[in-house]
Design a protein around this motif. Structure first.
Motif, PDB file in Angstrom:
ATOM      1  N   UNK A   1      45.785   9.990 -72.938  1.00 58.21           N
ATOM      2  CA  UNK A   1      46.757   8.952 -73.250  1.00 58.21           C
ATOM      3  C   UNK A   1      46.072   7.587 -73.247  1.00 58.21           C
ATOM      4  N   UNK A   2      46.431   6.768 -74.208  1.00 60.38           N
ATOM      5  CA  UNK A   2      45.858   5.425 -74.296  1.00 60.38           C
ATOM      6  C   UNK A   2      46.836   4.450 -73.648  1.00 60.38           C
ATOM      7  N   UNK A   3      46.353   3.713 -72.637  1.00 62.08           N
ATOM      8  CA  UNK A   3      47.219   2.855 -71.827  1.00 62.08           C
ATOM      9  C   UNK A   3      46.716   1.418 -71.888  1.00 62.08           C
ATOM     10  N   UNK A   4      47.635   0.489 -72.099  1.00 68.59           N
ATOM     11  CA  UNK A   4      47.342  -0.933 -72.037  1.00 68.59           C
ATOM     12  C   UNK A   4      47.884  -1.490 -70.730  1.00 68.59           C
ATOM     13  N   UNK A   5      47.018  -2.109 -69.927  1.00 69.67           N
ATOM     14  CA  UNK A   5      47.412  -2.772 -68.677  1.00 69.67           C
ATOM     15  C   UNK A   5      47.458  -4.269 -68.953  1.00 69.67           C
ATOM     16  N   UNK A   6      48.671  -4.816 -68.987  1.00 65.43           N
ATOM     17  CA  UNK A   6      48.886  -6.227 -69.323  1.00 65.43           C
ATOM     18  C   UNK A   6      49.018  -7.030 -68.034  1.00 65.43           C
ATOM     19  N   UNK A   7      48.181  -8.062 -67.892  1.00 65.82           N
ATOM     20  CA  UNK A   7      48.148  -8.806 -66.636  1.00 65.82           C
ATOM     21  C   UNK A   7      47.465  -7.993 -65.567  1.00 65.82           C
ATOM     22  N   UNK A   8      46.273  -7.502 -65.894  1.00 62.85           N
ATOM     23  CA  UNK A   8      45.591  -6.494 -65.067  1.00 62.85           C
ATOM     24  C   UNK A   8      45.030  -7.051 -63.771  1.00 62.85           C
ATOM     25  N   UNK A   9      44.882  -8.382 -63.660  1.00 63.89           N
ATOM     26  CA  UNK A   9      44.299  -8.938 -62.439  1.00 63.89           C
ATOM     27  C   UNK A   9      42.912  -8.377 -62.173  1.00 63.89           C
ATOM     28  N   UNK A  10      42.656  -7.997 -60.929  1.00 61.79           N
ATOM     29  CA  UNK A  10      41.334  -7.500 -60.546  1.00 61.79           C
ATOM     30  C   UNK A  10      41.120  -6.032 -60.903  1.00 61.79           C
ATOM     31  N   UNK A  11      42.082  -5.424 -61.587  1.00 62.59           N
ATOM     32  CA  UNK A  11      41.850  -4.094 -62.155  1.00 62.59           C
ATOM     33  C   UNK A  11      42.225  -2.929 -61.270  1.00 62.59           C
ATOM     34  N   UNK A  12      42.991  -3.165 -60.200  1.00 63.71           N
ATOM     35  CA  UNK A  12      43.329  -2.059 -59.298  1.00 63.71           C
ATOM     36  C   UNK A  12      44.059  -0.944 -60.033  1.00 63.71           C
ATOM     37  N   UNK A  13      45.108  -1.302 -60.787  1.00 64.42           N
ATOM     38  CA  UNK A  13      45.906  -0.272 -61.450  1.00 64.42           C
ATOM     39  C   UNK A  13      45.166   0.317 -62.652  1.00 64.42           C
ATOM     40  N   UNK A  14      44.405  -0.506 -63.355  1.00 61.79           N
ATOM     41  CA  UNK A  14      43.618   0.010 -64.471  1.00 61.79           C
ATOM     42  C   UNK A  14      42.614   1.054 -63.984  1.00 61.79           C
TER      43      UNK A  14
END
Length: 226
Positions: free
Chosen positions: A56-69
């Motif tokens: 699945x291709x996921x876009x993380x908008x407002x990713x900050x320091x990348x924890x959720x990405x």
């Protein structure tokens, strides 16, 4: 102050490595929905509704320091992480060198193709957005038909609103005009907003804290199929 400089200045006061708010609740929600979407895709493939088995291709908008990405990558999603400030992206790459991070312009069109993502995740972001109409239109544009939008944002339930109404100090602190929160959402208002922008199967629930005073709204909806 130019918009880009404003967002950079906000990050000057954020300690590096600070855990996102309600991180366990939000990460569990995100990964549960990702797993469900993965199962749905697999079911569609087995029923002959698709021909390509891919992540699945996921876009993380407002990713900050990348924890959720980074959590999404560990769950084997293909992730693009964007933010309007360079500083959090620098920190994200230091912690997660394999992340695909991209700097985007505040309030501008996303430099991404139409219908190019299966899932869009925007954690604690919508409350910072001035032009909500343009922003939601962009998230809808980059989602594929039937694609999944996932959001989190602070909740403003009944007890929370009563506390703000009864306490002058709490009200003034919460709505400080110098703060970076520009929008304040309730469950029905957010559900109606997403429906107005072409999302269906919208579900909004509160999490964390007491009933009527939940800390966070967890939201899912699908781009209407075409």
């Amino acid at each position: 102050m130019p918009s880009h400089a404003y967002h950079e200045s906000l990050w000057e006061g954020v300690p590096e490595g600070l855990a996102p708010t309600d991180v366990r609740l939000r990460e569990a929600f995100l990964l549960e929905r990702l797993a469900a979407a993965t199962r749905e895709r697999a079911s569609g493939l087995s029923a002959g509704m698709g021909s390509v088995d891919r992540a699945l291709r996921v876009l993380d908008v407002g990713c900050g320091e990348g924890h959720f990405a980074a959590a999404l990558m560990r769950a084997r999603a293909e992730v693009v992480a964007v933010d309007v400030a360079a500083e959090p992206l620098r920190r994200a790459l230091e912690r997660h060198p394999d992340l695909d991070v991209r700097l985007v312009q505040p309030e501008a069109l996303l430099p991404l193709e139409d219908s190019s993502f299966d899932v869009v995740w925007a954690g604690e972001t919508i409350e910072h957005v001035a032009d909500t109409s343009r922003w939601l239109s962009e998230l809808r544009r980059v989602l594929r038909s039937g694609g999944l939008l996932l959001l989190s944002t602070p909740d403003h339930g009944l007890l929370s609103r009563l506390r703000l109404a009864l306490s002058r100090g709490a009200f003034e602190a919460h709505f400080d005009p110098r703060a970076d929160h520009l929008r304040f959402y309730t469950r029905p208002a957010l559900a109606a907003l997403l429906a107005d922008f072409g999302f269906e199967d919208v579900a909004v629930r509160g999490a964390g804290g007491l009933p009527g005073a939940r800390r966070v709204l967890l939201v899912s909806g699908r781009r209407k199929r075409f």
